[in-house]
Write an enzyme that holds these catalytic residues in place. Structure first.
Site, PDB file in Angstrom:
ATOM      1  N   PRO A   2      15.635  21.480 -26.623  1.00  0.00           N
ATOM      2  CA  PRO A   2      14.901  22.555 -25.952  1.00  0.00           C
ATOM      3  C   PRO A   2      15.304  23.939 -26.474  1.00  0.00           C
ATOM      4  O   PRO A   2      16.459  24.180 -26.808  1.00  0.00           O
ATOM      5  CB  PRO A   2      15.300  22.388 -24.493  1.00  0.00           C
ATOM      6  CG  PRO A   2      16.628  21.740 -24.529  1.00  0.00           C
ATOM      7  CD  PRO A   2      16.628  20.872 -25.754  1.00  0.00           C
ATOM      8  N   PRO A  37      20.520  16.508 -25.478  1.00  0.00           N
ATOM      9  CA  PRO A  37      21.924  16.603 -25.906  1.00  0.00           C
ATOM     10  C   PRO A  37      22.386  18.057 -25.809  1.00  0.00           C
ATOM     11  O   PRO A  37      21.657  18.977 -26.204  1.00  0.00           O
ATOM     12  CB  PRO A  37      21.887  16.148 -27.365  1.00  0.00           C
ATOM     13  CG  PRO A  37      20.594  15.422 -27.526  1.00  0.00           C
ATOM     14  CD  PRO A  37      19.650  16.004 -26.521  1.00  0.00           C
ATOM     15  N   ARG A  42      19.185  25.486 -27.156  1.00  0.00           N
ATOM     16  CA  ARG A  42      19.202  26.800 -27.805  1.00  0.00           C
ATOM     17  C   ARG A  42      18.485  27.815 -26.915  1.00  0.00           C
ATOM     18  O   ARG A  42      17.488  27.496 -26.274  1.00  0.00           O
ATOM     19  CB  ARG A  42      18.450  26.768 -29.142  1.00  0.00           C
ATOM     20  CG  ARG A  42      18.887  25.708 -30.105  1.00  0.00           C
ATOM     21  CD  ARG A  42      20.145  26.144 -30.852  1.00  0.00           C
ATOM     22  NE  ARG A  42      20.444  25.260 -31.959  1.00  0.00           N
ATOM     23  CZ  ARG A  42      21.283  24.238 -31.890  1.00  0.00           C
ATOM     24  NH1 ARG A  42      21.867  23.944 -30.760  1.00  0.00           N
ATOM     25  NH2 ARG A  42      21.525  23.491 -32.951  1.00  0.00           N
ATOM     26  N   ARG A  73       9.153  13.632 -24.709  1.00  0.00           N
ATOM     27  CA  ARG A  73       9.867  13.601 -23.436  1.00  0.00           C
ATOM     28  C   ARG A  73       8.886  13.175 -22.343  1.00  0.00           C
ATOM     29  O   ARG A  73       7.729  13.601 -22.331  1.00  0.00           O
ATOM     30  CB  ARG A  73      10.449  14.967 -23.066  1.00  0.00           C
ATOM     31  CG  ARG A  73      11.444  15.570 -24.053  1.00  0.00           C
ATOM     32  CD  ARG A  73      12.710  14.755 -24.132  1.00  0.00           C
ATOM     33  NE  ARG A  73      13.843  15.363 -24.803  1.00  0.00           N
ATOM     34  CZ  ARG A  73      13.942  15.684 -26.072  1.00  0.00           C
ATOM     35  NH1 ARG A  73      12.922  15.551 -26.875  1.00  0.00           N
ATOM     36  NH2 ARG A  73      15.056  16.162 -26.572  1.00  0.00           N
TER      37      ARG A  73
END
Length: 103
Positions: A2, A37, A42, A73
């Site tokens: 993301p 993860p 970011r 997702r």
């Protein structure tokens, strides 16, 4: 992975607490480490020195946030993180427009 991107007008100054906003969004995303993860999260903020809002009054301001989530997702993940915590901006005299989108 993301990406959270914030654009904000320079006249908001320190009252916007953009750093705090980025930290809050990271906390939300880290809670979903089963989907994201930690090393892939970011965020960035882009201060806009050149902008024009509404009638051009100097105290007009805006904040725009985009959360980009990679394809694949499940919808439940998008819903769970689709409304990142955005603190109240412009509690002072500034007229502030807030907007957010999920890409």
């Amino acid at each position: 992975m993301p990406h959270f991107i914030v654009e904000y007008t320079a006249n908001l100054g320190e009252e916007a607490d953009i750093r705090g906003l980025l930290e809050k969004v990271h906390r939300v995303l880290i809670k979903r480490r089963d989907s994201f993860p930690i090393g892939g999260i970011r965020s960035r903020a882009i201060r806009l020195d050149e902008y024009y809002v509404a009638d051009g009054a100097e105290d007009d301001a805006f904040v725009h946030a985009t959360l980009k989530i990679g394809a694949g997702r499940p919808e439940v993940v998008h819903v769970a993180v689709g409304d990142p915590p955005i603190p109240a901006f412009g509690k002072g005299e500034k007229q502030t427009a807030l907007s957010a989108e999920q890409a």
